[in-house]
Design a protein around this motif. Structure first.
Motif, mmCIF file in Angstrom:
data_model
loop_
_atom_site.group_PDB
_atom_site.id
_atom_site.type_symbol
_atom_site.label_atom_id
_atom_site.label_comp_id
_atom_site.label_asym_id
_atom_site.label_seq_id
_atom_site.Cartn_x
_atom_site.Cartn_y
_atom_site.Cartn_z
ATOM 1 N N GLY A 133 0.836 -1.200 0.000
ATOM 2 C CA GLY A 133 0.000 0.000 0.000
ATOM 3 C C GLY A 133 0.865 1.243 0.000
ATOM 4 N N GLY A 134 2.014 1.144 -0.671
ATOM 5 C CA GLY A 134 3.025 2.200 -0.601
ATOM 6 C C GLY A 134 2.857 3.310 -1.603
ATOM 7 N N ASN A 135 1.723 3.339 -2.297
ATOM 8 C CA ASN A 135 1.559 4.365 -3.330
ATOM 9 C C ASN A 135 0.711 5.556 -2.885
ATOM 10 O OD1 ASN A 135 -1.069 3.361 -3.420
ATOM 11 N ND2 ASN A 135 -0.771 2.254 -5.338
ATOM 12 N N GLY A 136 0.373 5.628 -1.600
ATOM 13 C CA GLY A 136 -0.407 6.763 -1.108
ATOM 14 C C GLY A 136 -0.533 6.737 0.393
ATOM 15 N N GLY A 137 -1.072 7.806 0.964
ATOM 16 C CA GLY A 137 -1.373 7.878 2.384
ATOM 17 C C GLY A 137 -0.196 7.584 3.291
ATOM 18 N N ILE A 138 -0.445 6.776 4.301
ATOM 19 C CA ILE A 138 0.593 6.396 5.263
ATOM 20 C C ILE A 138 1.733 5.675 4.555
ATOM 21 C CG2 ILE A 138 1.106 4.907 7.238
ATOM 22 C CD1 ILE A 138 -1.790 5.386 8.176
ATOM 23 N N GLY A 139 1.389 4.827 3.595
ATOM 24 C CA GLY A 139 2.401 4.007 2.924
ATOM 25 C C GLY A 139 3.463 4.826 2.235
ATOM 26 N N ILE A 140 3.064 5.821 1.451
ATOM 27 C CA ILE A 140 4.075 6.607 0.749
ATOM 28 C C ILE A 140 4.833 7.503 1.719
ATOM 29 C CG2 ILE A 140 2.633 8.580 0.085
ATOM 30 C CD1 ILE A 140 4.151 8.413 -2.671
ATOM 31 N N GLY A 141 4.174 7.918 2.797
ATOM 32 C CA GLY A 141 4.893 8.679 3.815
ATOM 33 C C GLY A 141 6.019 7.866 4.428
ATOM 34 N N MET A 142 5.746 6.607 4.743
ATOM 35 C CA MET A 142 6.760 5.722 5.302
ATOM 36 C C MET A 142 7.843 5.424 4.269
ATOM 37 S SD MET A 142 4.527 3.011 7.521
ATOM 38 C CE MET A 142 4.695 3.191 9.300
ATOM 39 N N GLU A 163 8.784 7.162 1.775
ATOM 40 C CA GLU A 163 9.618 8.331 1.512
ATOM 41 C C GLU A 163 10.656 8.529 2.615
ATOM 42 O OE1 GLU A 163 9.073 12.309 -0.918
ATOM 43 O OE2 GLU A 163 7.488 11.969 0.559
ATOM 44 N N GLY A 164 10.254 8.317 3.858
ATOM 45 C CA GLY A 164 11.216 8.415 4.946
ATOM 46 C C GLY A 164 12.350 7.426 4.777
ATOM 47 N N LEU A 165 12.020 6.206 4.396
ATOM 48 C CA LEU A 165 13.036 5.171 4.190
ATOM 49 C C LEU A 165 13.970 5.537 3.038
ATOM 50 C CD1 LEU A 165 10.609 2.144 4.586
ATOM 51 C CD2 LEU A 165 12.392 2.806 6.225
ATOM 52 N N ALA A 166 13.388 6.025 1.940
ATOM 53 C CA ALA A 166 14.198 6.421 0.786
ATOM 54 C C ALA A 166 15.117 7.582 1.125
ATOM 55 C CB ALA A 166 13.277 6.784 -0.381
ATOM 56 N N ILE A 172 8.745 7.088 12.075
ATOM 57 C CA ILE A 172 8.594 5.811 12.776
ATOM 58 C C ILE A 172 9.058 4.657 11.891
ATOM 59 C CG2 ILE A 172 6.200 5.382 12.093
ATOM 60 C CD1 ILE A 172 7.812 4.684 15.541
ATOM 61 N N ALA A 173 8.856 4.781 10.577
ATOM 62 C CA ALA A 173 9.328 3.738 9.664
ATOM 63 C C ALA A 173 10.850 3.663 9.683
ATOM 64 C CB ALA A 173 8.834 4.019 8.245
#
Length: 259
Positions: A16-25, A27-30, A233-234
């Motif tokens: 679910g990494g293409n929006g919402g919480i998922g892309i926020g996490m 992006e932090g990792l990247a 947090i990620a």
């Protein structure tokens, strides 16, 4: 002193990494140097998200995966291992919500649909990532981070949403059980309970004046959270800083559930 939050050389999966919480996490990792794989069911959204993540200079992959399909998850993890040779973190974030209904109107089909993505999808994702991490540990390279995204619906009474609450409560307890079972391999397992977050799933509520007046107004921190509020947090859970932090449920809701 070594930078505890340097993720260079690590590979992370965010469903679910293409929006919402998922892309926020993601992006932090990247931003902190990890190679990131995002899974989503919308190819166009995946492509846009991947392009956004690549702005941080790291290696990014996107795949169309339905996490409720056990075979698809197994194949998806196998593809990650073939491409990168390892997987250091898996965040099982993909989830769905369907229209709220009175308790007496929730059908078994409603329940099974919710369960397929929100619970089975988390199990399949974390289990297949753990399978690799355990094998790696047996070869002398222990460690890894597994994260299940639950909801504050697992904590407070979610009226007319029992099917959603049931799946999210199950994610919390499942992650606790995994944490105990996998600790011998130095694998951490934690769950996160987000509060009210801007996303496609909450789009209807965001524009509903009555909901904002009666519910969002009671968030002590004020207003809705954004996906970016979950970046840190990620990173923390992927990093050496959290090596002894496992079996926990982290609530990120602007103090909504305790007020």
């Amino acid at each position: 002193m070594k930078n505890l939050f340097d993720l260079k050389g690590k590979v992370a999966l965010v469903t679910g990494g293409n929006g919402g919480i998922g892309i926020g996490m993601a992006e932090g990792l990247a931003m902190h140097g990890a190679s990131v794989v995002i899974w989503g069911t919308n190819e166009e959204k995946n492509a846009r998200a991947a392009e956004r993540l690549r702005q941080h200079g790291g290696d990014v992959r996107a795949a169309v995966i339905d996490v409720s399909d056990e075979d698809a998850v197994k194949a998806g993890v196998a593809d990650i291992l073939k491409e990168f040779g390892r997987l250091d973190q898996a965040i099982a974030n993909a989830g769905i919500s369907i229209r709220r209904k009175d308790l007496f109107d929730i059908s078994i089909e409603d329940f099974r649909k919710m369960e397929g993505v929100n619970l089975h999808g988390v199990l399949f994702t974390l289990r297949e990532a753990a399978r690799h991490m355990v094998e790696r540990a047996k070869n002398g390279d222990g460690g890894g981070s597994l994260v299940g995204i639950a909801s504050t619906a697992a904590i407070h009474g979610a009226a007319r949403n029992e099917h959603y609450a049931a799946t999210k409560g199950a994610v919390v307890t499942m992650c606790r059980a995994m944490a105990v079972e996998l600790a011998r391999y130095k694998i951490t397992v934690n769950s996160i309970c987000p509060g009210w977050v801007r996303s496609e799933m909450t789009a209807g509520a965001q524009g509903w004046d009555k909901f904002n007046e009666n519910v969002i107004s009671r968030v002590p921190m004020g207003g809705w959270a954004d996906g970016e509020d979950f970046s840190a947090i990620a990173v923390y859970l992927a990093s050496p800083a959290s090596r002894f932090h496992t079996g926990d449920t982290l609530v990120i809701d602007g103090a909504y559930t305790i007020y």
